[in-house]
Design an enzyme around this catalytic site. Structure first.
Site, short mmCIF file in Angstrom:
data_model
loop_
_atom_site.label_atom_id
_atom_site.label_comp_id
_atom_site.label_asym_id
_atom_site.label_seq_id
_atom_site.Cartn_x
_atom_site.Cartn_y
_atom_site.Cartn_z
CD GLN A 104 -12.01 2.46 17.43
OE1 GLN A 104 -11.71 1.34 17.81
NE2 GLN A 104 -12.14 2.77 16.15
CE1 TYR A 171 -16.88 -4.60 18.16
CE2 TYR A 171 -16.09 -3.12 16.45
CZ TYR A 171 -15.90 -4.22 17.27
OH TYR A 171 -14.75 -4.95 17.18
NE ARG A 317 -4.25 -6.13 8.23
CZ ARG A 317 -4.74 -6.75 7.17
NH1 ARG A 317 -4.73 -8.07 7.12
NH2 ARG A 317 -5.23 -6.07 6.14
CB CYS A 340 1.96 -5.95 7.22
SG CYS A 340 0.42 -6.87 7.38
CB CYS A 359 3.89 -8.98 14.27
SG CYS A 359 4.10 -8.67 12.51
C1 LIG Z 1 -5.87 -7.44 15.45
C2 LIG Z 1 -6.78 -6.37 14.95
C3 LIG Z 1 -7.48 -5.59 15.85
C4 LIG Z 1 -8.31 -4.57 15.40
N1 LIG Z 1 -8.92 -3.76 16.31
C5 LIG Z 1 -9.64 -2.70 15.88
C6 LIG Z 1 -10.16 -1.76 16.80
O1 LIG Z 1 -9.93 -1.83 18.01
N2 LIG Z 1 -10.92 -0.75 16.31
C7 LIG Z 1 -11.15 -0.60 14.97
O2 LIG Z 1 -11.84 0.34 14.57
N3 LIG Z 1 -10.63 -1.45 14.08
C8 LIG Z 1 -9.86 -2.48 14.50
N4 LIG Z 1 -9.28 -3.31 13.58
C9 LIG Z 1 -9.44 -3.02 12.14
C10 LIG Z 1 -8.28 -2.13 11.68
O3 LIG Z 1 -8.32 -0.86 12.26
C11 LIG Z 1 -8.28 -1.94 10.16
O4 LIG Z 1 -9.47 -1.32 9.79
C12 LIG Z 1 -8.15 -3.22 9.37
O5 LIG Z 1 -7.21 -4.11 9.93
C13 LIG Z 1 -7.72 -2.94 7.93
O6 LIG Z 1 -6.61 -2.09 7.92
P1 LIG Z 1 -5.09 -2.61 7.79
O7 LIG Z 1 -4.99 -3.36 6.52
O8 LIG Z 1 -4.30 -1.35 7.79
O9 LIG Z 1 -4.83 -3.49 8.95
C14 LIG Z 1 -8.45 -4.34 14.01
C15 LIG Z 1 -7.74 -5.13 13.11
C16 LIG Z 1 -6.90 -6.12 13.56
C17 LIG Z 1 -6.10 -6.91 12.57
S1 SF4 Z 2 0.77 -10.80 12.11
FE1 SF4 Z 2 2.08 -9.14 11.37
S2 SF4 Z 2 2.46 -9.68 9.24
FE2 SF4 Z 2 0.71 -10.89 9.88
S3 SF4 Z 2 -1.06 -9.62 9.33
FE3 SF4 Z 2 -0.60 -9.15 11.44
S4 SF4 Z 2 0.73 -7.36 11.31
FE4 SF4 Z 2 0.72 -8.29 9.29
#
Ligand SMILES: Cc1cc2nc3c(=O)[nH]c(=O)nc-3n(C[C@H](O)[C@H](O)[C@H](O)COP(=O)(O)O)c2cc1C
Ligand code: SF4
Length: 635
Positions: A104, A171, A317, A340, A359
């Site tokens: 990305q 962004y 996550r 998660c 995590c």
């Molecule tokens: C710690 C963290 C870092 C993230 N970094 C990015 C990133 O680098 N680029 C991006 O497009 N989204 C980033 N996101 C957003 C995730 O890609 C995703 O859209 C969001 O967490 C919701 O999806 P999930 O429930 O599967 O985590 C980040 C999310 C978290 C929690």
């Molecule tokens: S720390 Fe681990 S359990 Fe908590 S939101 Fe992030 S991926 Fe999920």
């Protein structure tokens, strides 16, 4: 097709076929060096997600030049040709096990951490952020296009199958698309066509600059999730425009940093809340669409695909919590997926603080250790079947030890049972089921309803002992006639309908208890000595909690320390004066003290005794699991 056939079926994106429809969404880790260079940790990390069967692994956002494109302090770099060697190690680690690899690419624009740095924006007016904002001029726009192009060339040279262009989350490119943030009067502002121009020119420039072919995915916001921002209809038009200039898949996300609680939803939020935005985009485009946001449950994901709402599903996550997700689904063991719990602690909170992500439910990340088979198999007694006891028992059994788990109650779970009871704690309930299921699948002898005395424990022929005896809730002096209970009792018991309840202590436990009781129709007042409820909670969680309490009419009294409870349930200050009205029931949630049981006998037992979880030090789930993991590895 039946579950999980759709999920696991191959799909082409541009020239590449993905082995299944599961995508790892980009998730920044802060595992790079402070210069943004690739580390062994990054290579191993992405290799493990691919090895778990994921179809496409999108590597976290990389900054594209050494100017102001960088967002996080230890963000990955694609800004220099010398980055290619390191990046190629990541691509190779992903591809080694048959997954496709994407990198990305992102220009931070106004989302720079720590705040206060120079930020590039479309126009200074209309910004949510303050600080050194700079509305970029046409030369700088040309420079950004060139930077994206060179970064994409590096991704190509490093062997990535795709680049994902970051047009979402507030962004730089995302901000140009948003009507309220882009108030330019040149050809890059005004009409929607003008606001899209920058993104489309970036795509055109990247495509022209990677003639040997680097297929592109665009990550877009299906909505900025705010009044005045990009809406779903414009997002669909944007997707169509992007595909017309050669983008080969659209990855639909939403929101900005200000609304990230609706993207990386906390445990209280709905799962899959952004899927309908992906479905809206999919109606208009002919390339594969990836849905994202709070996804985790394989059947749910399969249903999303089967309904035609999207062609692929991404998880950030959940694949961090369990990179073996696909392998477990494919082998027919989805119940063994470590869920998660959307605590946002180890990942998001630490990430934004500039710390390497961990995590909460996967202690091996923080401890950076792996479970090796035991050198000598021992018999181990684990006392206490709460989360720490269960994790220790699981790990010890996995390592080959002979484990007997003793639990005084007639069910496993300890404090987790009550904590997972409220309807809004479904994630925790799933985690509890996972823990129980993991033990069932292992040769652990579980003795429920067995309260051991010190003598019983000493008499066992166990070679080592793991003590996971939990904690005792702190109490307050109360009149004998007052109806006083712990948070656990309040959640698992029943109160007369419409009871007036005082909750003493507005930390996370007290606030969640208040929420649960208010949901049941009780009139709740929370007393908290700090100036804020749920002070230790991750900010998204605190926001949801306080919003829920307000919505349900819970009365909160801050900066107020309660010392005693009168016979009629009146909470009192230290001087005996009432702090509020009388209550039918008083819930005391002012923390816990470790259970010191077996401390003295342990010294003379002649056996190694390992204290884990709350009986070592009362803390949160992450701390409990981490101490259990460490003990489980040590024995
Ligand atoms: C710690 C963290 C870092 C993230 N970094 C990015 C990133 O680098 N680029 C991006 O497009 N989204 C980033 N996101 C957003 C995730 O890609 C995703 O859209 C969001 O967490 C919701 O999806 P999930 O429930 O599967 O985590 C980040 C999310 C978290 C929690
Ligand atoms: S720390 Fe681990 S359990 Fe908590 S939101 Fe992030 S991926 Fe999920």
């Amino acid at each position: 097709m039946n579950y999980p056939d759709v999920l696991l079926s191959p799909i082409p994106i541009g020239p590449h076929v993905l082995r299944n429809r599961v995508v790892r969404a980009a998730m920044a880790t802060n595992y790079a060096t402070s210069a943004g260079r690739v580390t062994d940790r990054l290579v191993e990390y992405y290799g493990s997600i691919a090895a778990g069967g994921t179809g496409l692994v999108i590597v976290e956002f990389a900054f594209i030049d050494r100017m102001v494109s960088r967002s996080w302090p230890r963000q990955l770099s694609a800004s220099e040709d010398s980055d290619v060697t390191g990046l190629s190690r990541i691509a190779a680690a992903i591809q080694k096990s048959g997954a496709r690899a994407a990198l990305q690419l992102c220009h931070a624009g106004p989302q720079r951490i720590p705040a206060g740095q120079r930020q590039w924006v479309p126009s200074v007016s209309g910004q949510a952020r303050t600080g050194t904002l700079h509305a970029i001029d046409s030369d700088e726009i040309a420079g950004v296009k060139a930077s994206f192009t060179r970064a994409a060339q590096r991704a190509r040279s490093a062997g990535f199958d795709f680049a994902e262009l970051h047009l979402a989350h507030g962004y730089l490119l995302s901000e140009f698309l948003a009507p309220d943030r882009n108030q330019r009067s040149d050809e890059y502002g005004g009409s929607f066509a003008a606001r899209m121009r920058f993104s489309l020119e970036v795509v055109a420039s990247v495509r022209a600059g990677t003639e040997d072919g680097l297929p592109l995915i665009a990550r877009i916001n299906g909505s900025d999730l705010r009044e005045g921002g990009l809406g779903p209809e414009d997002a669909a038009s944007l997707a169509v425009a992007l595909t017309s200039v050669g983008v080969q898949a659209i990855h639909v996300s939403a929101g900005t940093y200000e609304s990230r609680h609706l993207r990386s939803t906390p445990t209280y939020g709905e799962r899959g809340n952004l899927v309908e935005l992906a479905a809206r985009v999919k109606r208009d485009v002919r390339v594969p669409v990836i849905a994202s946001g709070g996804l985790s449950d394989p059947e749910h994901l399969d249903a999303i695909l089967s309904s035609g709402a999207a062609d692929l599903v991404s998880m950030a996550r959940q694949l961090h919590a369990d990179p073996q997700w696909v392998a477990k689904v494919a082998s027919g063991h989805p119940q063994s997926i470590r869920p998660c719990i959307r605590c946002n602690n180890g990942c998001l909170r630490r990430g934004i603080d500039g710390e390497p992500v961990t995590c909460d439910v996967r202690p091996e990340i923080a401890t950076r250790s792996t479970a090796k088979p035991a050198a000598r198999k021992k018999s181990v007694a684990v006392v206490g079947g709460g989360p720490a006891g269960m994790e220790a028992a699981r790990l010890l059994a996995v390592r080959g030890h002979h484990v007997t788990l003793f639990e005084a109650r007639h069910e496993l779970g300890g404090g987790l049972v009550a904590a997972a009871r409220p309807s809004f704690k479904h994630d925790l309930a799933r985690f509890l089921e996972y823990q129980k299921g993991a033990l069932e699948s292992l040769p652990v002898v579980i003795k429920l309803g067995t309260r051991l005395s010190s003598k019983d424990l000493l008499a066992l022929d166990a070679e080592e002992i793991v003590l996971a005896a939990g904690s005792h809730p702190r109490r307050l002096p109360a009149d004998d006639d007052a109806v006083v209970m712990t948070a656990e009792e309040a959640v698992t018991g029943t109160l007369d309908s419409g009871a007036r309840v005082a909750v003493i202590g507005g930390g996370v436990t007290g606030s969640e208890t208040a929420w649960h009781l208010a949901q049941l129709g009780h009139a709740v007042t929370v007393y908290e000595r700090e100036s804020q409820l749920a002070r230790s909670a991750e900010s998204n969680h605190r926001q949801w909690l306080t919003d829920a309490l307000t919505r349900l009419g819970v009365h909160t009294v801050l900066n107020t320390e309660i010392h005693t409870v009168a016979a009629d349930g009146t909470p009192r200050f230290a001087d005996g004066n009432p702090a509020g009205p009388a209550a039918n029931a008083v819930v005391v949630a002012v923390g816990a003290e470790k259970n010191e049981w077996f401390t003295r006998p342990a010294r003379t037992s002649g056996k190694p005794v390992h204290r884990v979880g709350d009986c070592a030090s009362p803390g949160d789930l992450a701390a409990a699991l981490a101490s259990a993991w460490e003990a489980g590895c040590r024995i």
